[in-house]
Design an enzyme around this catalytic site. Structure first.
Site, PDB file in Angstrom:
ATOM      1  N   ALA A  24       0.773  -1.262   0.366  1.00  0.00           N
ATOM      2  CA  ALA A  24       0.177   0.499  -0.174  1.00  0.00           C
ATOM      3  C   ALA A  24       1.001   0.979  -0.022  1.00  0.00           C
ATOM      4  O   ALA A  24       0.855   2.158  -0.744  1.00  0.00           O
ATOM      5  CB  ALA A  24      -1.118   0.126   1.009  1.00  0.00           C
ATOM      6  N   GLN A  56       1.627 -15.126   0.132  1.00  0.00           N
ATOM      7  CA  GLN A  56       1.428 -16.164  -0.319  1.00  0.00           C
ATOM      8  C   GLN A  56       0.391 -16.891  -1.442  1.00  0.00           C
ATOM      9  O   GLN A  56       1.334 -16.957  -2.640  1.00  0.00           O
ATOM     10  CB  GLN A  56       1.662 -17.610   0.494  1.00  0.00           C
ATOM     11  CG  GLN A  56       1.992 -17.285   1.608  1.00  0.00           C
ATOM     12  CD  GLN A  56       2.347 -18.744   2.645  1.00  0.00           C
ATOM     13  OE1 GLN A  56       1.278 -19.601   2.459  1.00  0.00           O
ATOM     14  NE2 GLN A  56       3.419 -19.099   3.394  1.00  0.00           N
ATOM     15  N   GLY A  57      -0.376 -16.887  -1.567  1.00  0.00           N
ATOM     16  CA  GLY A  57      -1.166 -17.221  -2.057  1.00  0.00           C
ATOM     17  C   GLY A  57      -1.067 -16.674  -3.712  1.00  0.00           C
ATOM     18  O   GLY A  57      -1.103 -16.918  -4.685  1.00  0.00           O
ATOM     19  N   GLU A 123      -8.153 -19.830  -4.791  1.00  0.00           N
ATOM     20  CA  GLU A 123      -8.175 -20.399  -3.547  1.00  0.00           C
ATOM     21  C   GLU A 123      -9.624 -20.342  -2.536  1.00  0.00           C
ATOM     22  O   GLU A 123     -10.423 -20.226  -3.471  1.00  0.00           O
ATOM     23  CB  GLU A 123      -7.630 -18.877  -2.610  1.00  0.00           C
ATOM     24  CG  GLU A 123      -6.270 -19.201  -2.827  1.00  0.00           C
ATOM     25  CD  GLU A 123      -5.592 -17.824  -2.359  1.00  0.00           C
ATOM     26  OE1 GLU A 123      -4.558 -18.359  -1.218  1.00  0.00           O
ATOM     27  OE2 GLU A 123      -5.628 -16.754  -3.394  1.00  0.00           O
ATOM     28  N   HIS A 244      -7.215 -16.994   9.912  1.00  0.00           N
ATOM     29  CA  HIS A 244      -6.783 -17.726   8.342  1.00  0.00           C
ATOM     30  C   HIS A 244      -6.901 -19.502   8.883  1.00  0.00           C
ATOM     31  O   HIS A 244      -6.435 -19.620  10.665  1.00  0.00           O
ATOM     32  CB  HIS A 244      -4.787 -17.530   7.591  1.00  0.00           C
ATOM     33  CG  HIS A 244      -4.880 -18.551   6.597  1.00  0.00           C
ATOM     34  ND1 HIS A 244      -5.322 -19.196   6.564  1.00  0.00           N
ATOM     35  CD2 HIS A 244      -5.157 -17.515   5.909  1.00  0.00           C
ATOM     36  CE1 HIS A 244      -4.598 -19.932   5.120  1.00  0.00           C
ATOM     37  NE2 HIS A 244      -4.675 -18.703   4.174  1.00  0.00           N
ATOM     38  N   ARG A 293     -12.932 -18.868   4.213  1.00  0.00           N
ATOM     39  CA  ARG A 293     -11.671 -18.512   5.078  1.00  0.00           C
ATOM     40  C   ARG A 293     -13.001 -18.862   6.007  1.00  0.00           C
ATOM     41  O   ARG A 293     -12.283 -19.684   7.056  1.00  0.00           O
ATOM     42  CB  ARG A 293     -11.173 -17.560   4.709  1.00  0.00           C
ATOM     43  CG  ARG A 293      -9.527 -17.819   5.452  1.00  0.00           C
ATOM     44  CD  ARG A 293      -9.044 -16.739   5.222  1.00  0.00           C
ATOM     45  NE  ARG A 293      -8.249 -16.746   3.564  1.00  0.00           N
ATOM     46  CZ  ARG A 293      -7.530 -16.180   3.299  1.00  0.00           C
ATOM     47  NH1 ARG A 293      -7.255 -14.314   4.265  1.00  0.00           N
ATOM     48  NH2 ARG A 293      -6.466 -16.201   1.728  1.00  0.00           N
ATOM     49  N   HIS A 352      -4.920 -13.628  11.458  1.00  0.00           N
ATOM     50  CA  HIS A 352      -4.042 -13.267   9.791  1.00  0.00           C
ATOM     51  C   HIS A 352      -4.493 -11.797   9.392  1.00  0.00           C
ATOM     52  O   HIS A 352      -3.395 -11.357   8.861  1.00  0.00           O
ATOM     53  CB  HIS A 352      -5.317 -14.220   8.965  1.00  0.00           C
ATOM     54  CG  HIS A 352      -4.344 -14.615   7.757  1.00  0.00           C
ATOM     55  ND1 HIS A 352      -2.931 -14.631   7.458  1.00  0.00           N
ATOM     56  CD2 HIS A 352      -5.001 -14.092   6.707  1.00  0.00           C
ATOM     57  CE1 HIS A 352      -2.913 -14.030   6.088  1.00  0.00           C
ATOM     58  NE2 HIS A 352      -3.887 -14.711   5.098  1.00  0.00           N
ATOM     59  N   ARG A 387     -13.128 -10.495   4.468  1.00  0.00           N
ATOM     60  CA  ARG A 387     -11.918 -10.470   3.179  1.00  0.00           C
ATOM     61  C   ARG A 387     -11.885 -11.886   2.403  1.00  0.00           C
ATOM     62  O   ARG A 387     -11.663 -13.171   2.755  1.00  0.00           O
ATOM     63  CB  ARG A 387     -10.333 -10.039   2.969  1.00  0.00           C
ATOM     64  CG  ARG A 387     -10.111 -10.355   1.965  1.00  0.00           C
ATOM     65  CD  ARG A 387      -8.841  -9.392   2.216  1.00  0.00           C
ATOM     66  NE  ARG A 387      -7.391  -9.995   2.883  1.00  0.00           N
ATOM     67  CZ  ARG A 387      -6.536 -11.056   2.915  1.00  0.00           C
ATOM     68  NH1 ARG A 387      -6.511 -11.515   1.605  1.00  0.00           N
ATOM     69  NH2 ARG A 387      -5.706 -12.112   3.853  1.00  0.00           N
ATOM     70  N   LEU A 393      -3.727  -7.845  -1.133  1.00  0.00           N
ATOM     71  CA  LEU A 393      -2.608  -6.876  -2.274  1.00  0.00           C
ATOM     72  C   LEU A 393      -2.754  -6.169  -2.927  1.00  0.00           C
ATOM     73  O   LEU A 393      -2.715  -5.408  -3.499  1.00  0.00           O
ATOM     74  CB  LEU A 393      -2.296  -7.883  -2.776  1.00  0.00           C
ATOM     75  CG  LEU A 393      -1.132  -9.298  -2.318  1.00  0.00           C
ATOM     76  CD1 LEU A 393       0.349  -9.656  -2.655  1.00  0.00           C
ATOM     77  CD2 LEU A 393       0.405  -8.053  -1.246  1.00  0.00           C
TER      78      LEU A 393
END
Ligand code: FAD
Ligand code: SIN
Length: 533
Positions: A24, A56-57, A123, A244, A293, A352, A387, A393
């Protein structure tokens, strides 16, 4: 209200101060430069510290054949459990593809398929493969590398590392016109100083360290959200702390940052098993192991309650080439004595991501003039109650560009700050009991009783004040403020929704399609408001 510090011993200035060097902050800084504004980028540790480099993802964007922003929007809204701000989601999904293309033009390299196209994975919560990744499971490191290289190349961005932003400075009219900073530096810029600017952008990331176990790095102490609260800004959706589902379980004695096992591992075929070897997500949600999630985290928590075990299992042995597809995860499993190609991985939920934060408009502007917020510290409304994977990101990329564009049209002359009154500082000794209280009483599952007890503990801990201004004390005081606002909001929301799960109010309530907004007024009193979305 402000944090107790020594008197400022130095000063500096720029058009815009950006606090934080994750996706950001770096994106905002680069975009500000494209409009010719001078930027002071301050970051409290080394420049590459923060959650971004751990991602990661990947990054979600509707770039694949047949995919559309509208389908991305549907998945984002479904994950957000009825609380997303539709306009913010529209901005995220429609401006996302271009923001990712720009990142690629800036030098970020994503993994390719055998045919040479960008490889897309899936995901939790996504009905299509739309996650770009880099280095297998090192997406954040690549994003950070590319943006940092561009920032370092730009002479109009002055970088100060080991510079912790403490509080906002405000003009007599109440506009934010700078910050107080503590720098561990050399020469004239050492210790507490003042940086003045025509606008300030907070991009300080998450607050995972409020809990005992988190995927977040040590710098994620929510400083920017606390700074904004003390400056009078509104925060929203803070009760929605995302846990997470699959964090490598080591031992409860392990505190702080824990190794993540990306959702992309399930996206590539791994399955969750309970201690009876049952694939317990099947039948619980149409997307089973790849449900959003919050759904998976809650079900894992249920399985742990039933079995009395501190974890469930993730079986990734069926994934071909695990070590090359997920090199970071493979290395951290091996380091912890588990070979994921041959044995099941013990996993449990850990804190997370903060789906809420400082309430902002579609240009990242907070409720206080001159104060803009970007990335995980912000509540744009795009995430609602939970989220969607790999939308974070993306949010930093999209809203960093929008903040810069907005500031290019609205950057008044520099104003001079006035002194603020009362100061506060807590003893860093309270950190451990605070984290334990939050994990026990305001974690995956909450109730009125557990939250009330946690609030009482926080009140007791607030009596342990300190007169020794230093980094640990500032961070602890910030975490205490954030823990308090999370618990207050979680107590108010008498329903279960997204990542807010109440044992005493297990149902989602249609009369709770509302957002809880919290604010501290100029006398230091909390103001809470419930606003229909
Ligand atoms: P950060 O990257 O956390 O940066 C914050 C910056 O602010 C840091 O430089 C920090 O040092 C600095 N800072 C903090 N306080 C101060 C202060 N007081 N003064 C000065 N500087 C300060 N999201 C995805 O979209 N895809 C993923 O695959 C993904 N995987 C993840 C994996 C892990 C292990 C984690 C922890 C998160 C993951 N996320 C992922 C979430 C995502 O990485 C973060 O939400 C995102 O990187 C936040 O970016 P940011 O720039 O807002 O904050
Ligand atoms: C993961 O890789 O599972 C994390 C993705 C995210 O937080 O968006």
């Amino acid at each position: 209200m402000k944090l107790l510090t020594g008197s400022p011993g130095w000063s500096t200035s720029a058009d815009v101060i950006v606090i934080g060097s994750g996706v950001a902050g770096l994106t905002t800084a680069l975009n500000l430069r494209s409009y010719g504004m001078s930027v002071l980028l301050v970051t409290k540790a080394r420049i590459d510290e923060g959650s971004t480099k751990w991602a990661q993802g990947g990054i979600a964007a509707a770039l694949g054949p047949g995919d559309t922003p509208d389908q991305h929007k549907k998945d984002t809204l479904a994950a957000g459990a009825g609380l997303c701000d539709i306009k913010a989601v529209d901005v995220l999904v429609s401006e996302g593809p271009e923001a990712v293309r720009k990142l690629i033009a800036q030098g970020a390299v994503f993994d390719k398929s055998e045919t040479g196209e960008i490889a897309l994975t899936r995901e939790g919560g996504h009905l299509r493969n739309r996650i770009l990744h880099a280095g297998g499971d090192a997406t954040g490191a690549e994003v950070s590398r590319a943006l940092l290289a561009a920032v370092r190349d730009d002479d109009g961005i002055e970088i100060i590392e080991h510079a912790l932003a403490i509080d906002a400075l405000k003009s007599p009219a109440g506009r934010v016109c700078g910050v107080t900073l503590h720098v561990i530096g050399a020469g004239s810029r050492d210790g507490v100083g003042r940086a003045l600017a025509r606008a300030v952008v907070v991009a300080t990331g998450g607050l995972g360290q409020v809990y005992s176990q988190t995927t977040n790095p040590a710098v994620s102490t929510g400083d920017g959200v606390a700074l904004a609260l003390r400056a009078g800004a509104k925060v929203a959706d803070v009760e929605f702390v995302q846990f997470h589902p699959t964090v490598l379980w080591r031992d409860l004695a392990n505190r702080g940052q824990q190794p993540l096992i990306s959702e992309a591992v399930r996206g590539e075929g791994a399955i969750l098993l309970n201690n009876k070897n049952e694939q317990f997500m099947v039948g619980k949600h149409p997307q089973a192991d790849l449900a959003p999630r919050d759904v998976v985290a809650i079900e894992i928590f249920n399985q742990m309650q039933i079995s009395g075990q501190p974890h469930v299992w993730l079986d990734a042995t069926r994934i071909k080439d695990f070590a090359s597809r997920f090199p970071t995860i493979y290395a951290s499993c091996i380091k912890n004595g588990i070979d994921p190609t041959k044995e099941k991985i013990p996993v449990a939920p850990a804190s997370h991501y903060a789906s809420g934060g400082v309430l902002v408009d579609l240009n990242g502007k907070s409720s206080v003039d001159g104060l803009y917020i970007c990335g995980e510290s912000a509540c744009t409304g795009a995430h609602g109650a939970n989220r969607l994977a790999s939308n974070s990101l993306l949010e930093g990329l999209v809203f960093g560009a929008r903040i810069a564009a907005a500031l290019s049209n609205d950057l008044p002359a520099q104003q001079q700050p006035v002194e603020d009154g009362k100061s506060v500082l807590l003893d860093p000794k309270i950190l451990l009991p605070l984290q334990i209280a939050m994990s026990e009483g305001a974690g995956v599952l909450r109730s009125e009783a557990s939250l009330t007890k946690t609030l009482q503990t926080l009140e007791e801990l607030s009596k342990l004040t300190s007169k020794d201004p230093r980094i640990e004390a500032w961070e602890t005081t910030n975490l205490h403020l954030l823990a308090t606002v999370i618990v207050k909001s979680a107590l108010l929301r008498t329903e279960s929704r997204g990542s807010h799960w109440r044992s005493d109010y297990p149902q989602t309530q249609s009369n709770w399609v509302s957002r809880i907004i919290q604010q501290i007024d100029s006398d230091g009193n909390w103001q809470s408001k419930v606003e229909v979305i």
